[in-house]
Design a protein around this motif. Structure first.
Motif, mmCIF file in Angstrom:
data_model
loop_
_atom_site.group_PDB
_atom_site.id
_atom_site.type_symbol
_atom_site.label_atom_id
_atom_site.label_comp_id
_atom_site.label_asym_id
_atom_site.label_seq_id
_atom_site.Cartn_x
_atom_site.Cartn_y
_atom_site.Cartn_z
ATOM 1 N N VAL A 129 1.157 -1.427 -0.672
ATOM 2 C CA VAL A 129 -0.150 -0.492 0.427
ATOM 3 C C VAL A 129 0.510 1.485 -0.109
ATOM 4 O O VAL A 129 1.815 1.250 0.469
ATOM 5 C CB VAL A 129 -1.311 -0.028 0.932
ATOM 6 C CG1 VAL A 129 -1.846 -1.472 0.533
ATOM 7 C CG2 VAL A 129 -0.401 -0.044 2.665
ATOM 8 N N LYS A 130 0.144 1.892 -0.964
ATOM 9 C CA LYS A 130 1.362 3.597 -0.326
ATOM 10 C C LYS A 130 0.409 4.778 0.858
ATOM 11 O O LYS A 130 -0.225 4.518 1.217
ATOM 12 C CB LYS A 130 0.458 4.988 -1.666
ATOM 13 C CG LYS A 130 1.144 3.645 -2.841
ATOM 14 C CD LYS A 130 1.323 5.005 -4.198
ATOM 15 C CE LYS A 130 1.678 3.664 -4.614
ATOM 16 N NZ LYS A 130 1.683 2.671 -5.469
ATOM 17 N N ASN A 131 1.890 5.307 1.927
ATOM 18 C CA ASN A 131 1.659 5.788 2.722
ATOM 19 C C ASN A 131 2.137 7.405 1.925
ATOM 20 O O ASN A 131 2.874 7.398 1.414
ATOM 21 C CB ASN A 131 2.415 5.661 3.818
ATOM 22 C CG ASN A 131 2.252 4.646 4.402
ATOM 23 O OD1 ASN A 131 3.008 3.656 5.382
ATOM 24 N ND2 ASN A 131 0.633 3.700 4.457
ATOM 25 N N PRO A 173 8.347 11.792 -4.900
ATOM 26 C CA PRO A 173 8.323 12.624 -3.692
ATOM 27 C C PRO A 173 7.997 12.320 -2.808
ATOM 28 O O PRO A 173 6.488 12.172 -2.959
ATOM 29 C CB PRO A 173 8.622 13.845 -3.893
ATOM 30 C CG PRO A 173 8.848 13.889 -4.889
ATOM 31 C CD PRO A 173 8.846 12.652 -6.395
ATOM 32 N N GLY A 174 8.063 11.595 -1.017
ATOM 33 C CA GLY A 174 7.421 11.831 -0.090
ATOM 34 C C GLY A 174 6.284 10.814 -0.135
ATOM 35 O O GLY A 174 5.305 9.902 1.021
ATOM 36 N N LEU A 175 6.173 9.409 -1.285
ATOM 37 C CA LEU A 175 4.855 8.198 -1.183
ATOM 38 C C LEU A 175 6.671 6.955 -0.550
ATOM 39 O O LEU A 175 7.008 7.187 -1.555
ATOM 40 C CB LEU A 175 4.939 8.237 -2.455
ATOM 41 C CG LEU A 175 3.414 7.821 -3.406
ATOM 42 C CD1 LEU A 175 2.257 8.971 -2.167
ATOM 43 C CD2 LEU A 175 2.854 8.081 -3.998
ATOM 44 N N LYS A 176 5.366 6.365 0.144
ATOM 45 C CA LYS A 176 6.443 5.420 0.211
ATOM 46 C C LYS A 176 5.025 3.871 0.060
ATOM 47 O O LYS A 176 4.495 4.315 0.123
ATOM 48 C CB LYS A 176 6.235 5.567 1.895
ATOM 49 C CG LYS A 176 7.367 6.583 2.275
ATOM 50 C CD LYS A 176 8.078 6.113 3.708
ATOM 51 C CE LYS A 176 9.363 7.328 3.854
ATOM 52 N NZ LYS A 176 9.142 7.594 5.857
ATOM 53 N N GLN A 177 6.536 2.908 -0.457
ATOM 54 C CA GLN A 177 5.189 1.852 -0.948
ATOM 55 C C GLN A 177 5.908 0.686 0.337
ATOM 56 O O GLN A 177 6.953 0.660 1.037
ATOM 57 C CB GLN A 177 5.624 1.009 -1.799
ATOM 58 C CG GLN A 177 4.666 -0.676 -2.491
ATOM 59 C CD GLN A 177 3.631 0.120 -3.283
ATOM 60 O OE1 GLN A 177 3.723 1.674 -2.900
ATOM 61 N NE2 GLN A 177 3.067 -0.311 -4.154
ATOM 62 N N THR A 178 5.056 0.362 1.013
ATOM 63 C CA THR A 178 4.842 -0.372 2.359
ATOM 64 C C THR A 178 4.130 -1.869 1.959
ATOM 65 O O THR A 178 3.364 -1.882 1.437
ATOM 66 C CB THR A 178 4.001 0.542 3.857
ATOM 67 O OG1 THR A 178 2.943 0.471 3.519
ATOM 68 C CG2 THR A 178 4.950 1.351 3.814
ATOM 69 N N GLY A 179 4.644 -2.283 3.314
ATOM 70 C CA GLY A 179 4.073 -3.978 2.591
ATOM 71 C C GLY A 179 3.311 -4.047 4.473
ATOM 72 O O GLY A 179 4.416 -4.219 5.231
ATOM 73 N N HIS A 180 2.625 -5.373 4.318
ATOM 74 C CA HIS A 180 1.891 -6.087 5.294
ATOM 75 C C HIS A 180 1.788 -7.274 4.647
ATOM 76 O O HIS A 180 1.549 -7.706 3.768
ATOM 77 C CB HIS A 180 0.579 -5.169 5.421
ATOM 78 C CG HIS A 180 0.965 -3.746 5.855
ATOM 79 N ND1 HIS A 180 0.912 -3.454 6.945
ATOM 80 C CD2 HIS A 180 0.762 -2.527 4.707
ATOM 81 C CE1 HIS A 180 1.330 -2.011 7.127
ATOM 82 N NE2 HIS A 180 0.955 -1.962 5.489
#
Length: 188
Positions: A129-131, A173-180
């Motif tokens: 998902v994106k933060n 910039p500023g967007l993070k791809q995080t995993g769960h």
């Protein structure tokens, strides 16, 4: 390792589908966009016409199901939110490349319900998902997603196992791809 059955919902043309197949796994992808699935088929080989066959399903031929000659890859051109009794409890794992980035809040519970029907008890979901930075959270797609958004939508059918943090850098910039990681549970 052993071969497992993996579902990739709203897969687009994600190269993970071909990668998992090349590693010997059985992979099923579902997407409603014909061009994305056409691009995905071409990732498997140069001879798409020989390697893939298709058939119309459902009333009126509203869906196309593409099958690879290996018998280990299936691409469904259709609606992920549709009930699919033939896929009930068929998958060991789900690889979800940011479907929540595209799905509005009101669509997520039904989406998670479908996933719960498709994955086996104890099955694993890996979702990215994106933060987004403050000030951009309200806008989408892509939509900003936190762990709490996942536990709310998946909560009735899955337990949240781990937040993996940023899994790779994005060019925005500023967007993070995080995993769960989540696991399918049966609530008794």
């Amino acid at each position: 390792g052993r071969s497992i059955h993996i579902l990739c919902p709203l897969a687009g043309d994600d190269p993970f589908v071909q990668y998992a197949w090349s590693e010997g796994h059985h992979v099923t992808a579902i997407d409603i966009v014909p061009d994305a699935l056409e691009a995905m088929r071409s990732q498997f080989s140069d001879d798409v016409a020989v390697d893939w066959s298709s058939e119309s399903t459902k009333e009126g031929g509203k869906e196309l199901v593409w099958k690879h000659k290996s018998g280990r890859a299936t691409l469904i051109e259709g609606d992920m939110l549709m009930k699919r009794p033939d896929l009930m409890h068929s998958f060991d794992a789900i690889y979800d490349k940011d479907s929540f980035g595209a799905l509005q809040l009101d669509m997520r519970p039904k989406f998670c319900e479908r996933l719960s029907e498709f994955v086996k008890e104890g099955g694993t979901v890996y979702i990215e998902v994106k933060n987004k930075p403050p000030g951009a959270i309200e806008f989408g797609p892509p939509y900003h997603v936190e762990k709490e958004d996942l536990t709310t939508a998946f909560g009735a059918w899955f337990e949240h196992v781990a937040s993996l943090g940023e899994v790779y850098q994005l060019k925005i910039p500023g967007l993070k791809q995080t995993g769960h990681i989540l696991r399918r549970v049966i609530r008794r």
